[in-house]
Write a protein that holds these residues in place. Structure first.
Motif: not given
Length: 294
Positions: A242-258
């Motif tokens: 899946m994909i999702a729209f996610y708040p920029a301030r909660l990134l980065p995460s080593n489990k997801v990519k933009e």
């Protein structure tokens, strides 16, 4: 009429000044009154306390034992009355109290950890309670004083509350770091077709905050999963397609990519809101100032 009803602050001030200066004319000058007015207040005091209080001796007024016994209590009373008019001196370092914040899942992750770092350092005696944000009951709770501050989005608060904008946030399109999607910018039509995860904290349904934005472009999103918390999103995307729209301030995460996309949805505001009765509360002003500076 009982005794306390016959006593006013001016009489206490006159008695205090007479005990200090022991001279009617000096007291009159100090208080900006005539000597006759001071004499009239002294007459009322003598009647009230059933004592002569002062005996004239030349140009001086000699206090009776009764008057002397009143000196310290009257001094204490006047000092306490003066303190009522003094502005509250607020210092975070010495403030003691409990402050309750109702925060969205987003705010709990994006803002509160930084706020708590500041409060533990600068206001160590302050105790904080964080409650889930329940939009259906928020007005009742904050009006009753059960909540001190809300950290949320403008559309979730009633019109009678005061608020300030803390920041403008942007949703980015993300997917699991192992997902192989096109590296070129994805069109909105491609994005709409991909299976999508949305965060719906208060409503358990398959609807997202950007549905109308897609619909205005003639597109319907392929939403296949809804979760109540932003914190779950990286783990789920990491193990799915899946994909999702996610708040920029909660990134980065080593489990997801933009993902690179041709356009992003509009930014949204994050606000702090409170009841107008606390507009002049020093602790409210201080906490809001810290949030604005994050």
């Amino acid at each position: 009429m009982n005794g306390i009803s016959r006593l006013d602050i001016k009489q206490l001030r006159v008695l205090h000044a007479l005990l200090d200066l022991k001279n009617l004319s000096q007291v009159a000058r100090k208080m900006g009154l005539t000597q006759q007015a001071i004499s009239e207040q002294l007459r009322k005091l003598r009647d009230l306390f059933d004592d002569r209080l002062f005996i004239r001796q030349g140009n001086s007024m000699v206090a009776t034992p009764k008057a002397l016994s009143l000196q310290q209590p009257i001094s204490d009373i006047l000092e306490q009355l003066e303190s009522l008019l003094e502005p509250d001196l607020f210092t975070p370092e010495t403030y003691k109290g409990v402050f309750t914040i109702s925060a969205t899942d987003y705010a709990t992750q994006a803002l509160l950890p930084q706020l708590f770092k500041i409060t533990r350092r600068d206001a160590p005696e302050l105790k904080l309670i964080v409650r889930d944000f329940a939009s259906d009951n928020i007005n009742k709770l904050i009006t009753a004083g059960e909540l001190d501050l809300l950290i949320t989005f403008p559309e979730f608060i009633p019109n009678n509350l005061t608020y300030v904008t803390l920041l403008e946030e942007q949703h980015l399109c993300i997917t699991g770091c192992n997902n192989e999607l096109a590296k070129a910018p994805l069109t909105l039509a491609q994005i709409a077709a991909y299976p999508q995860l949305v965060v719906s904290p208060s409503r358990a349904n398959l609807r997202g905050s950007h549905d109308q934005w897609f619909a205005a472009r003639g597109l319907k999103r392929n939403i296949v999963m809804s979760v109540p918390s932003f914190s779950a999103v990286p783990d789920i995307l990491h193990t799915t397609d899946m994909i999702a729209f996610y708040p920029a301030r909660l990134l980065p995460s080593n489990k997801v990519k933009e993902l690179e996309v041709e356009a992003l949805p509009p930014t949204f505001k994050v606000i702090a809101a409170w009841h107008p009765r606390t507009n002049d509360s020093p602790i409210h002003r201080w906490i809001i100032e810290q949030l604005q500076n994050l």
